[in-house]
Design a protein around this motif. Structure first.
Motif, short mmCIF file in Angstrom:
data_model
loop_
_atom_site.label_atom_id
_atom_site.label_comp_id
_atom_site.label_asym_id
_atom_site.label_seq_id
_atom_site.Cartn_x
_atom_site.Cartn_y
_atom_site.Cartn_z
N GLU A 54 -3.99 9.94 2.02
CA GLU A 54 -2.68 10.56 1.83
C GLU A 54 -2.56 11.17 0.44
O GLU A 54 -2.08 12.30 0.27
CB GLU A 54 -1.57 9.55 2.05
CG GLU A 54 -0.18 10.17 1.96
CD GLU A 54 0.94 9.24 2.37
OE1 GLU A 54 2.12 9.61 2.15
OE2 GLU A 54 0.65 8.15 2.89
N VAL A 55 -3.01 10.43 -0.58
CA VAL A 55 -2.89 10.93 -1.94
C VAL A 55 -3.82 12.13 -2.16
O VAL A 55 -3.40 13.16 -2.71
CB VAL A 55 -3.20 9.82 -2.97
CG1 VAL A 55 -3.31 10.39 -4.38
CG2 VAL A 55 -2.10 8.75 -2.92
N LEU B 226 0.83 -1.20 0.00
CA LEU B 226 0.00 0.00 0.00
C LEU B 226 0.87 1.25 0.00
O LEU B 226 0.58 2.22 -0.71
CB LEU B 226 -0.93 -0.01 1.22
CG LEU B 226 -2.07 1.02 1.19
CD1 LEU B 226 -3.12 0.64 0.16
CD2 LEU B 226 -2.71 1.14 2.57
N ALA B 227 1.94 1.23 0.76
CA ALA B 227 2.84 2.39 0.83
C ALA B 227 3.52 2.63 -0.52
O ALA B 227 3.67 3.79 -0.95
CB ALA B 227 3.89 2.17 1.92
N THR C 15 1.02 4.10 -2.94
CA THR C 15 0.78 5.49 -2.57
C THR C 15 1.90 6.38 -3.09
O THR C 15 1.65 7.45 -3.68
CB THR C 15 0.66 5.62 -1.04
OG1 THR C 15 -0.42 4.79 -0.59
CG2 THR C 15 0.41 7.05 -0.62
N GLU C 16 3.15 5.94 -2.90
CA GLU C 16 4.29 6.71 -3.40
C GLU C 16 4.29 6.79 -4.92
O GLU C 16 4.74 7.79 -5.50
CB GLU C 16 5.59 6.09 -2.91
CG GLU C 16 5.87 6.33 -1.42
CD GLU C 16 5.94 7.81 -1.07
OE1 GLU C 16 6.57 8.58 -1.84
OE2 GLU C 16 5.34 8.20 -0.06
N PHE D 35 -4.28 2.05 -2.81
CA PHE D 35 -3.36 3.05 -2.27
C PHE D 35 -4.02 3.75 -1.10
O PHE D 35 -5.22 3.57 -0.85
CB PHE D 35 -2.97 4.06 -3.36
CG PHE D 35 -4.13 4.84 -3.92
CD1 PHE D 35 -4.44 6.11 -3.45
CD2 PHE D 35 -4.93 4.31 -4.92
CE1 PHE D 35 -5.51 6.83 -3.98
CE2 PHE D 35 -6.00 5.01 -5.45
CZ PHE D 35 -6.30 6.27 -4.98
N ASP D 36 -3.23 4.52 -0.37
CA ASP D 36 -3.75 5.28 0.76
C ASP D 36 -4.49 6.49 0.22
O ASP D 36 -3.88 7.50 -0.14
CB ASP D 36 -2.61 5.70 1.69
CG ASP D 36 -3.09 6.35 2.98
OD1 ASP D 36 -4.09 7.10 2.94
OD2 ASP D 36 -2.45 6.13 4.03
N TYR E 194 1.63 7.11 -6.88
CA TYR E 194 0.74 8.21 -7.25
C TYR E 194 1.34 9.57 -6.87
O TYR E 194 1.22 10.54 -7.62
CB TYR E 194 -0.64 8.03 -6.63
CG TYR E 194 -1.54 7.13 -7.45
CD1 TYR E 194 -1.88 7.46 -8.75
CD2 TYR E 194 -2.05 5.95 -6.92
CE1 TYR E 194 -2.70 6.64 -9.52
CE2 TYR E 194 -2.88 5.12 -7.68
CZ TYR E 194 -3.20 5.48 -8.98
OH TYR E 194 -4.01 4.67 -9.74
#
Length: 275
Positions: A175-176, A142-143, A146-147, A171-172, A149
């Motif tokens: 956060e995004v 998932l991390a 996220t990175e 993804f998170d 995106y």
């Protein structure tokens, strides 16, 4: 009811699996009562799968090089020039960024080497960054996703993340979306992703979660058709239905008017063309 007077994610014949010309899309936009249209053909090796991923030719992608010949206002519709670029790595690199080009479309040497991505987006008003091939992210955490995106979001000319709700790469979301809002950029609410799928399905629920998070964090969205034929231009009823169902605020719909979308481009640090 939510207003949506722009369609900023549409395709033409150049995308190979789309079926209309630029003018046909423009006329369809006029017929749909739109104020602004964005043509954003695929920039991806799905068009030319034998592309050398280290050294390439502008000839296959000259559609983007010559977009300057399009009238900025055509049949009463304001027209933007864009591209939908594939996210290709977990660090958010986009298609063409690792491909060097040294010749122009006639085969003459360029003044200085540059990447295919840089040459293509030089003529674009904005870029949509999307995942189409997800195999590279099959084992991503998932991390890492996220990175991916977040890395794409920081690429030159990228204004929005495209159809993340249907990409199939978890993804998170918070956060995004939070970072998109911080950079004054956009999340796309892709109507095609919703119209083609059942409401209780994973894609619908994923898109709804993204939209709810955008409303909570004050992140603007672009409501788009992802039209691959002129008859679909402006067709965003499924997206508006979903947004209205969660009480999404009109002021966060960047495509509510041409002026609102151009203001969103400016806020994101992109040059706003004279239309």
């Amino acid at each position: 009811m939510l207003e949506n007077r722009c369609d900023v994610h549409t395709h033409t014949l150049y995308s190979r699996h789309a079926y209309s010309t630029v003018r046909e899309n423009v006329l369809a936009a006029r017929g749909a009562g739109l104020e602004l249209l964005g043509i954003t053909d695929h920039f991806s090796d799905m068009l030319f799968p034998n592309t050398d991923l280290t050294r390439g030719s502008l000839r296959d992608y000259q559609h983007f090089i010559n977009m300057r010949v399009w009238s900025r206002t055509w049949e009463g519709v304001r027209l933007l020039r864009g591209a939908e670029a594939d996210i290709r790595t977990l660090d958010g690199a986009l298609f063409g960024q690792g491909i060097e080009v040294t010749e122009d479309i006639t085969g003459r040497p360029l003044g200085a080497p540059a990447t295919l991505y840089d040459r293509v987006v030089a003529g674009c008003d904005y870029v949509i960054a999307s995942v189409h091939y997800k195999d590279f992210a099959a084992d991503a955490t998932l991390a890492q996703a996220t990175e991916m995106y977040l890395g794409a979001l920081g690429q030159p000319k990228v204004l929005m993340i495209g159809h993340a709700g249907r990409a199939g790469v978890p993804f998170d979301v918070r956060e995004v979306v939070g970072e998109v809002a911080r950079q004054h950029k956009l999340i796309e609410i892709n109507s095609h992703s919703l119209a083609a799928r059942r409401r209780e399905g994973r894609t619908w629920q994923s898109c709804r979660k993204i939209a709810e998070t955008c409303a909570e964090l004050g992140c603007q969205v672009a409501v788009s058709s992802d039209a691959h034929i002129c008859a679909e231009v402006g067709g965003v009823s499924a997206a508006l239905e979903m947004l209205e169902g969660i009480g999404f605020p009109q002021e966060l719909v960047a495509t509510r008017s041409a002026d609102a979308f151009l203001a969103a481009m400016e806020a994101a640090g992109l040059r706003v063309p004279t239309l």
